[in-house]
Design an enzyme around this catalytic site. Structure first.
Site, PDB file in Angstrom:
ATOM      1  N   ASP A   8       0.819  -1.114  -0.020  1.00 41.83           N
ATOM      2  CA  ASP A   8       0.190  -0.122   0.068  1.00 41.83           C
ATOM      3  C   ASP A   8       0.883   1.087   0.148  1.00 41.83           C
ATOM      4  O   ASP A   8       2.183   1.205  -0.224  1.00 41.83           O
ATOM      5  CB  ASP A   8      -1.143   0.005   1.274  1.00 41.83           C
ATOM      6  CG  ASP A   8      -0.443   0.282   2.551  1.00 41.83           C
ATOM      7  OD1 ASP A   8       0.864   0.182   2.683  1.00 41.83           O
ATOM      8  OD2 ASP A   8      -1.066   0.394   3.549  1.00 41.83           O
ATOM      9  N   CYS A  61       3.284  -2.971   3.996  1.00 42.50           N
ATOM     10  CA  CYS A  61       2.506  -1.791   4.282  1.00 42.50           C
ATOM     11  C   CYS A  61       3.014  -0.788   5.503  1.00 42.50           C
ATOM     12  O   CYS A  61       4.289  -1.288   5.657  1.00 42.50           O
ATOM     13  CB  CYS A  61       0.842  -2.298   4.549  1.00 42.50           C
ATOM     14  SG  CYS A  61       0.870  -3.132   6.288  1.00 42.50           S
ATOM     15  N   THR A  63       2.828  -0.923   8.775  1.00 44.00           N
ATOM     16  CA  THR A  63       3.403  -1.815   9.501  1.00 44.00           C
ATOM     17  C   THR A  63       3.482  -3.110   9.263  1.00 44.00           C
ATOM     18  O   THR A  63       4.584  -3.954   9.897  1.00 44.00           O
ATOM     19  CB  THR A  63       2.569  -1.855  10.706  1.00 44.00           C
ATOM     20  OG1 THR A  63       1.251  -2.475  10.299  1.00 44.00           O
ATOM     21  CG2 THR A  63       2.052  -0.543  11.554  1.00 44.00           C
ATOM     22  N   HIS A  94      10.966 -23.171   9.611  1.00 44.66           N
ATOM     23  CA  HIS A  94       9.914 -23.999  10.418  1.00 44.66           C
ATOM     24  C   HIS A  94       8.654 -23.562  10.118  1.00 44.66           C
ATOM     25  O   HIS A  94       7.852 -24.436  10.190  1.00 44.66           O
ATOM     26  CB  HIS A  94       9.831 -23.222  11.750  1.00 44.66           C
ATOM     27  CG  HIS A  94      11.272 -23.669  12.624  1.00 44.66           C
ATOM     28  ND1 HIS A  94      11.403 -23.456  13.877  1.00 44.66           N
ATOM     29  CD2 HIS A  94      12.509 -24.189  12.253  1.00 44.66           C
ATOM     30  CE1 HIS A  94      12.485 -23.892  14.213  1.00 44.66           C
ATOM     31  NE2 HIS A  94      13.364 -24.268  13.244  1.00 44.66           N
ATOM     32  N   HIS A 129       8.364 -30.337  11.283  1.00 47.41           N
ATOM     33  CA  HIS A 129       7.615 -29.151  10.782  1.00 47.41           C
ATOM     34  C   HIS A 129       6.516 -29.244  10.020  1.00 47.41           C
ATOM     35  O   HIS A 129       5.222 -28.841  10.031  1.00 47.41           O
ATOM     36  CB  HIS A 129       8.518 -28.057  10.406  1.00 47.41           C
ATOM     37  CG  HIS A 129       9.624 -27.472  11.316  1.00 47.41           C
ATOM     38  ND1 HIS A 129       9.178 -27.124  12.619  1.00 47.41           N
ATOM     39  CD2 HIS A 129      10.795 -27.848  11.448  1.00 47.41           C
ATOM     40  CE1 HIS A 129      10.512 -26.811  13.470  1.00 47.41           C
ATOM     41  NE2 HIS A 129      11.577 -27.410  12.619  1.00 47.41           N
TER      42      HIS A 129
HETATM   43  C1  RB5 Z   1      -1.791   3.005   6.252  1.00 49.32           C
HETATM   44  O1  RB5 Z   1      -1.985   4.066   6.740  1.00 49.32           O
HETATM   45  C2  RB5 Z   1      -1.509   1.767   7.460  1.00 49.32           C
HETATM   46  O2  RB5 Z   1      -2.720   1.651   8.290  1.00 49.32           O
HETATM   47  C3  RB5 Z   1      -1.029   0.751   6.841  1.00 49.32           C
HETATM   48  O3  RB5 Z   1      -0.061   0.862   5.896  1.00 49.32           O
HETATM   49  C4  RB5 Z   1      -0.779  -0.513   7.523  1.00 49.32           C
HETATM   50  O4  RB5 Z   1       0.238  -0.205   8.547  1.00 49.32           O
HETATM   51  C5  RB5 Z   1      -1.733  -1.224   8.326  1.00 49.32           C
HETATM   52  O5  RB5 Z   1      -1.595  -2.339   8.756  1.00 49.32           O
END
Ligand code: RB5
Length: 139
Positions: A8, A61, A63, A94, A129
């Site tokens: 994203d 993304c 996080t 694993h 595993h």
């Molecule tokens: C986008 O602002 C953010 O929420 C997305 O990139 C991500 O971190 C979601 O888990």
């Protein structure tokens, strides 16, 4: 080896760096977007990567959390959110992870590329595993 990439807006810049890195190393890359820092919804890109004919997927993304949750909705996908090289190695050994997820706002570029290299070059250990992996599919 063909690698599908998805991100994203929070992962776009890191996804571009991963793409250049993989192309330099001779991998075939399937870039499924997004293609700018304009805001988009991550589930579409997490999902797209695992619906394609690629050996592995890499999703990014902000996080790494949302996009890994989305990718893991697809049966047969084992997307692993990694924040260090030990996790990138162990999830291949694993968990036989087939999608690497990272947070573009969490990890630095150098670490991210190192995780990519380790993830793509580490083999599944099998053995004890294997039953565990198969059990996941029955859930
Ligand atoms: C986008 O602002 C953010 O929420 C997305 O990139 C991500 O971190 C979601 O888990």
């Amino acid at each position: 080896m063909k690698i599908a990439l998805g991100a994203d807006h929070g992962g776009f810049e890191l996804k571009e760096k991963i793409k250049s890195h993989l192309l330099e190393k001779g991998y075939e890359v399937l870039d499924l977007g997004t293609n700018s820092t304009a805001s988009v919804d991550y589930p579409k890109f997490g999902h797209a990567v695992v619906n394609k004919d690629a050996d592995y997927g890499i999703v990014v993304c902000g996080t790494g959390i949302g996009i890994s949750i989305a990718a893991n909705k697809v049966p047969g996908v084992r997307a692993a959110l990694c924040t260090n090289t030990t996790m990138a190695r162990l999830t291949r050994e694993h968990n036989d992870a087939n999608v690497l997820a990272m947070g573009g706002r969490i990890v630095g570029d150098v670490l991210a590329l190192e995780m990519v290299d380790i993830f793509l070059s580490t083999k599944f250990e099998g053995g004890r595993h294997t039953n565990r992996i198969n059990s996941i599919e029955t859930i």
